[in-house]
Scaffold this motif. Structure first.
Motif, PDB file in Angstrom:
ATOM      1  N   TRP A  16       0.837  -1.206  -0.066  1.00  0.00           N
ATOM      2  CA  TRP A  16       0.054   0.074   0.046  1.00  0.00           C
ATOM      3  C   TRP A  16       0.817   1.103  -0.046  1.00  0.00           C
ATOM      4  CZ3 TRP A  16      -5.249   1.260   0.412  1.00  0.00           C
ATOM      5  CH2 TRP A  16      -6.134   0.113   0.491  1.00  0.00           C
ATOM      6  N   ALA A  17       1.737   1.283   0.735  1.00  0.00           N
ATOM      7  CA  ALA A  17       2.605   2.205   1.106  1.00  0.00           C
ATOM      8  C   ALA A  17       3.360   2.787  -0.283  1.00  0.00           C
ATOM      9  CB  ALA A  17       3.772   2.110   2.308  1.00  0.00           C
ATOM     10  N   LEU A  18       3.972   1.799  -1.071  1.00  0.00           N
ATOM     11  CA  LEU A  18       4.863   2.058  -2.282  1.00  0.00           C
ATOM     12  C   LEU A  18       3.832   2.324  -3.350  1.00  0.00           C
ATOM     13  CD1 LEU A  18       6.996  -1.233  -2.102  1.00  0.00           C
ATOM     14  CD2 LEU A  18       7.590   0.942  -1.342  1.00  0.00           C
ATOM     15  N   LEU A  19       2.634   1.924  -3.358  1.00  0.00           N
ATOM     16  CA  LEU A  19       1.927   2.168  -4.578  1.00  0.00           C
ATOM     17  C   LEU A  19       1.203   3.582  -4.251  1.00  0.00           C
ATOM     18  CD1 LEU A  19       0.565   1.599  -7.254  1.00  0.00           C
ATOM     19  CD2 LEU A  19      -1.518   0.606  -5.993  1.00  0.00           C
ATOM     20  N   PHE A  20       0.688   4.022  -3.255  1.00  0.00           N
ATOM     21  CA  PHE A  20       0.247   5.163  -2.861  1.00  0.00           C
ATOM     22  C   PHE A  20       1.038   6.357  -2.857  1.00  0.00           C
ATOM     23  CE2 PHE A  20      -4.394   4.930  -1.361  1.00  0.00           C
ATOM     24  CZ  PHE A  20      -4.736   3.692  -1.997  1.00  0.00           C
ATOM     25  N   ALA A  21       2.635   6.063  -2.288  1.00  0.00           N
ATOM     26  CA  ALA A  21       3.265   7.218  -2.497  1.00  0.00           C
ATOM     27  C   ALA A  21       3.731   7.480  -3.653  1.00  0.00           C
ATOM     28  CB  ALA A  21       4.523   6.765  -1.449  1.00  0.00           C
ATOM     29  N   SER A  22       3.829   6.463  -4.832  1.00  0.00           N
ATOM     30  CA  SER A  22       4.246   6.744  -5.985  1.00  0.00           C
ATOM     31  C   SER A  22       3.383   7.494  -6.664  1.00  0.00           C
ATOM     32  CB  SER A  22       4.941   5.332  -6.695  1.00  0.00           C
ATOM     33  OG  SER A  22       3.887   4.603  -6.516  1.00  0.00           O
ATOM     34  N   ILE A  23       2.004   6.928  -6.680  1.00  0.00           N
ATOM     35  CA  ILE A  23       1.084   7.867  -7.736  1.00  0.00           C
ATOM     36  C   ILE A  23       0.545   9.134  -7.026  1.00  0.00           C
ATOM     37  CG2 ILE A  23      -1.297   7.708  -8.117  1.00  0.00           C
ATOM     38  CD1 ILE A  23      -1.095   4.611  -8.415  1.00  0.00           C
ATOM     39  N   SER A  24       0.739   9.007  -5.785  1.00  0.00           N
ATOM     40  CA  SER A  24       0.283  10.588  -5.143  1.00  0.00           C
ATOM     41  C   SER A  24       1.498  11.451  -5.323  1.00  0.00           C
ATOM     42  CB  SER A  24      -0.038  10.327  -3.725  1.00  0.00           C
ATOM     43  OG  SER A  24       0.959   9.876  -2.943  1.00  0.00           O
ATOM     44  N   LEU A  25       2.627  11.092  -5.295  1.00  0.00           N
ATOM     45  CA  LEU A  25       3.831  12.042  -5.470  1.00  0.00           C
ATOM     46  C   LEU A  25       3.858  12.595  -6.877  1.00  0.00           C
ATOM     47  CD1 LEU A  25       6.832  10.834  -3.594  1.00  0.00           C
ATOM     48  CD2 LEU A  25       5.333  12.907  -3.144  1.00  0.00           C
ATOM     49  N   LEU A  26       3.488  11.459  -7.875  1.00  0.00           N
ATOM     50  CA  LEU A  26       3.512  11.850  -9.117  1.00  0.00           C
ATOM     51  C   LEU A  26       2.390  13.047  -9.510  1.00  0.00           C
ATOM     52  CD1 LEU A  26       4.539  11.491 -12.030  1.00  0.00           C
ATOM     53  CD2 LEU A  26       2.879   9.640 -12.497  1.00  0.00           C
ATOM     54  N   VAL A  27       1.175  12.746  -8.967  1.00  0.00           N
ATOM     55  CA  VAL A  27       0.096  13.700  -9.200  1.00  0.00           C
ATOM     56  C   VAL A  27       0.598  15.248  -8.607  1.00  0.00           C
ATOM     57  CG1 VAL A  27      -2.527  14.386  -8.783  1.00  0.00           C
ATOM     58  CG2 VAL A  27      -1.653  12.006  -9.325  1.00  0.00           C
ATOM     59  N   GLY A  73      -0.104  -8.689  -9.954  1.00  0.00           N
ATOM     60  CA  GLY A  73       1.521  -8.480  -9.630  1.00  0.00           C
ATOM     61  C   GLY A  73       2.331  -7.715 -10.474  1.00  0.00           C
ATOM     62  N   ILE A  74       2.044  -7.955 -11.814  1.00  0.00           N
ATOM     63  CA  ILE A  74       2.669  -7.113 -12.850  1.00  0.00           C
ATOM     64  C   ILE A  74       2.396  -5.727 -12.773  1.00  0.00           C
ATOM     65  CG2 ILE A  74       3.326  -7.076 -15.379  1.00  0.00           C
ATOM     66  CD1 ILE A  74       3.195 -10.156 -15.431  1.00  0.00           C
ATOM     67  N   GLU A  75       0.838  -5.600 -12.829  1.00  0.00           N
ATOM     68  CA  GLU A  75       0.522  -4.167 -13.020  1.00  0.00           C
ATOM     69  C   GLU A  75       0.902  -3.456 -11.655  1.00  0.00           C
ATOM     70  OE1 GLU A  75      -3.772  -3.488 -13.666  1.00  0.00           O
ATOM     71  OE2 GLU A  75      -3.289  -1.480 -12.580  1.00  0.00           O
ATOM     72  N   LEU A  76       0.925  -4.036 -10.634  1.00  0.00           N
ATOM     73  CA  LEU A  76       1.432  -3.105  -9.366  1.00  0.00           C
ATOM     74  C   LEU A  76       3.133  -2.671  -9.663  1.00  0.00           C
ATOM     75  CD1 LEU A  76       0.995  -2.301  -6.453  1.00  0.00           C
ATOM     76  CD2 LEU A  76       1.781  -4.319  -5.687  1.00  0.00           C
ATOM     77  N   PHE A  77       3.655  -3.843 -10.023  1.00  0.00           N
ATOM     78  CA  PHE A  77       5.244  -3.442 -10.316  1.00  0.00           C
ATOM     79  C   PHE A  77       5.298  -2.465 -11.274  1.00  0.00           C
ATOM     80  CE2 PHE A  77       9.019  -4.407 -12.478  1.00  0.00           C
ATOM     81  CZ  PHE A  77      10.066  -4.323 -11.383  1.00  0.00           C
ATOM     82  N   CYS A  78       4.610  -2.535 -12.533  1.00  0.00           N
ATOM     83  CA  CYS A  78       4.911  -1.471 -13.462  1.00  0.00           C
ATOM     84  C   CYS A  78       4.269  -0.199 -13.018  1.00  0.00           C
ATOM     85  CB  CYS A  78       4.020  -2.055 -14.673  1.00  0.00           C
ATOM     86  SG  CYS A  78       4.642  -3.446 -15.697  1.00  0.00           S
ATOM     87  N   LEU A  79       3.263  -0.137 -12.262  1.00  0.00           N
ATOM     88  CA  LEU A  79       2.584   1.145 -12.022  1.00  0.00           C
ATOM     89  C   LEU A  79       3.443   1.804 -10.959  1.00  0.00           C
ATOM     90  CD1 LEU A  79      -0.119   2.191 -12.809  1.00  0.00           C
ATOM     91  CD2 LEU A  79      -0.982   1.409 -10.534  1.00  0.00           C
ATOM     92  N   VAL A  80       4.213   1.095 -10.031  1.00  0.00           N
ATOM     93  CA  VAL A  80       5.113   1.725  -9.047  1.00  0.00           C
ATOM     94  C   VAL A  80       6.286   2.508  -9.872  1.00  0.00           C
ATOM     95  CG1 VAL A  80       6.612   1.571  -7.165  1.00  0.00           C
ATOM     96  CG2 VAL A  80       4.313   0.602  -6.944  1.00  0.00           C
ATOM     97  N   THR A  81       6.849   1.493 -10.577  1.00  0.00           N
ATOM     98  CA  THR A  81       8.051   1.707 -11.589  1.00  0.00           C
ATOM     99  C   THR A  81       7.927   2.933 -12.345  1.00  0.00           C
ATOM    100  OG1 THR A  81       8.570  -0.493 -11.331  1.00  0.00           O
ATOM    101  CG2 THR A  81      10.106   0.739 -13.019  1.00  0.00           C
TER     102      THR A  81
END
Lengths: 287, 304
Positions: free
Chosen positions: A178-189, A263-271
């Motif tokens: 949760w932390a990785l995905l939410f941090a990456s997307i929200s920082l990008l926005v 799993g792949i989408e999560l990885f790709c999204l964060v990257t």
């Protein structure tokens, strides 16, 4: 200016001490960012929201632990806790991510940062690490409370504590995702605009607008569409990844055999989010 | 000691805009004025020295280091004060400068001490725990200067440090820059589009226009042998002018003033004697330096 031109003369001293490298600078931005996430070192106003969210989450965890101890009713386990708290996590990152990046952009402080021995990677890496840590703490600390509640009331002695701990670890792992995905997307926005209100609105929109898509897809007659519906929104994506890793479909999303895609989408999204952030700040840094 | 050296430095931005063209200059330690109109290429020059942008061609060395490849070493020794507003309103000056000190690689306690020191040197010691949002423009400029000083650089790059200041604030800022250059032992490059402002405090001047070097020299060399004596007498100006002309001095009239170039050692005494012999009521005797600006105007018409 109260004392224009009045300069007290005690002489200038040269600095002879050590100068630390980029890793120390990284650590310094990380620490600064983590403190800022909870409003530490900021005005009282900046503390209200993060601590309100943290307070609610902690309260839920305490109630959960108490109910479990007294009545042996399990309201949430470690996994459903994260899912239940998703709205609060969204609001938390919507406030904190702009605080971390939009604020620097707004006040024009970046030229001062990037004229020092640090690079776009250091800056954005440290900010991401700080926000991810903050989100992880937001979920992980209440989970720890639930664990402590469970551990102190177990009837099986040390073995019971150990079993409870083995439940906690994957729960922490889930919170980390949760932390990785939410941090990456929200920082990008947040990095798109210097206006904090717009950034916060944008973050909430990105997370909430996607939820109805999941709803629509999951009532389509095609079973494949239902299995893949969770991909459309970050929250259900995480739930799906969790189902895939644990091999259980107990959180309301049936992913069928498509777990690996989640799993792949999560990885790709964060990257992708991190690479876009890096590209954005490379440009900003060479202003 | 040469601190900055460039060799046909050229920077072209996308879209064919040339910001710097064939700039070759060597700069000695001291206070250096970098003058030119807006858009002359001053800021681009600074950014190249900081390693923020790469030159299109040519070569630049700061303390013998290449900012493109040895960026960190250069930046550790250089302090930069940008032209624009760059301060967050909701932190105190002490906290902000400390944070930037740590970003320059100072350990925590050293950063805090140096921040207090830097703020004291710019004259903000008492106010340093107040939030920056409540500061006046002059105080904000001082905070910007303090953050450039916090890591004890050997060179300061100041982009328009007097921007937005009132005349008193301007003088205070210029005096401060002068002090930093002369008492702190830190070389300073002061960017300005106002020549009259920087010539007062600088040891040398670099003038650029349209990305090209106009002239680079020490101020003393530029103003040598160009002193003028301005004489004003209440009456008998014409008689004095005639008397001075007989002494083979070149007299020019400017309103009620007579301007006489001090071409030789004796000229000053001769003028005084002439006034005394004619028994004229002397009103004013004023030794003027040639303003550097005049040198550039003649230079420009001649060369450019």
């Amino acid at each position: 200016m109260s004392d224009a031109g009045v300069i007290h003369d005690i002489g200038y001293q040269r600095y002879e001490g050590p100068r630390l490298g980029r890793s120390a600078v990284f650590a310094s931005i990380y620490q600064h960012g983590l403190r800022a996430s909870f409003g530490l070192g900021r005005s009282a106003k900046a503390k209200i929201f993060p601590w309100l969210v943290a307070g609610i989450v902690l309260l839920v965890a305490v109630i959960n632990a108490a109910v479990k101890a007294q009545a042996n009713i399990i309201l949430f386990d470690y996994f459903s806790f994260d899912d239940t708290m998703s709205w609060l996590v969204i609001f938390f990152v919507a406030i904190v991510a702009p605080e971390l990046v939009s604020r620097d952009m707004r006040s024009g402080v970046l030229p001062l940062y990037f004229s020092r021995p640090l690079r776009a990677f250091d800056y954005i890496g440290a900010k991401f690490a700080a926000l991810a840590t903050a989100v992880f703490m937001l979920l992980g600390v209440p989970q720890l409370i639930m664990f402590l509640g469970g551990a102190f009331t177990t009837d099986d002695g040390a073995k019971g504590v150990w079993n409870e701990f083995l439940d906690l670890l994957p729960g922490w792992g889930y919170s980390l995702l949760w932390a990785l995905l939410f941090a990456s997307i929200s920082l990008l926005v947040a990095s798109i605009t210097g206006k904090r209100a717009f950034a916060a609105g944008g973050i909430v929109a990105v997370f909430l607008m996607t939820a109805p898509v999941v709803g629509v897809l999951s009532i389509l007659p095609s079973q494949t569409a239902q299995h893949l519906a969770g991909l459309a929104s970050p929250m259900s994506l995480l739930t799906g990844v969790q189902s895939w890793l644990r091999g259980k479909n107990d959180l309301g999303i049936d992913i069928g055999d498509f777990g690996v895609i989640y799993g792949i989408e999560l990885f790709c999204l964060v990257t992708a989010a991190l690479l876009l952030l890096l590209a954005r700040y490379r440009k900003v840094a060479s202003l | 000691m040469t601190i900055i050296a460039t060799q046909s430095l050229t920077k072209t931005y996308g879209g064919g805009v040339t910001a710097l063209s064939e700039l070759t200059v060597g700069v000695e330690a001291g206070v250096i004025g970098l003058v030119g109109a807006n858009g002359a290429g001053k800021s681009t020059f600074i950014k190249i020295m900081l390693g923020l942008t790469e030159p299109t061609s040519g070569d630049v060395r700061v303390f013998g280091l290449d900012p493109v490849t040895e960026t960190d070493q250069v930046r550790a020794r250089v302090g930069y004060m940008p032209e624009n507003d760059c301060l967050p309103p909701d932190v105190s000056a002490a906290e902000f400068v400390t944070h930037l000190g740590r970003l320059s690689g100072l350990p925590k306690t050293a950063a805090r001490e140096r921040a207090s020191e830097a703020l004291r040197h710019v004259g903000l010691y008492e106010e340093r725990y107040r939030q920056i949002g409540g500061y006046s423009t002059g105080m904000k400029q001082r905070v910007k200067l303090a953050q450039a000083l916090v890591h004890d650089p050997d060179l300061l790059l100041l982009d328009e440090p007097t921007n937005g200041l009132d005349p008193a604030g301007r003088d205070a800022m210029l005096n401060l820059v002068h002090r930093i250059g002369n008492e702190f032992g830190i070389s300073v490059v002061v960017c300005s589009h106002l020549l009259g402002e920087v010539e007062r405090i600088c040891d040398s001047l670099i003038a650029i226009e349209g990305g090209r070097l106009l002239r680079a020299d020490r101020i003393s060399a530029m103003t040598a042998a160009s002193d003028i004596l301005a004489v004003e007498v209440s009456e008998g100006t014409d008689e004095l002018a005639a008397a001075l002309t007989r002494l083979e001095l070149q007299v020019t009239r400017e309103g009620r003033l007579l301007l006489v170039p001090l071409s030789s050692e004796k000229a000053y005494d001769e003028i005084l004697r002439a006034v005394a012999e004619l028994d004229l009521p002397l009103h004013r005797l004023d030794q003027r330096r040639h303003r550097v600006a005049e040198l550039f105007t003649t230079k420009e018409t001649a060369d450019v």
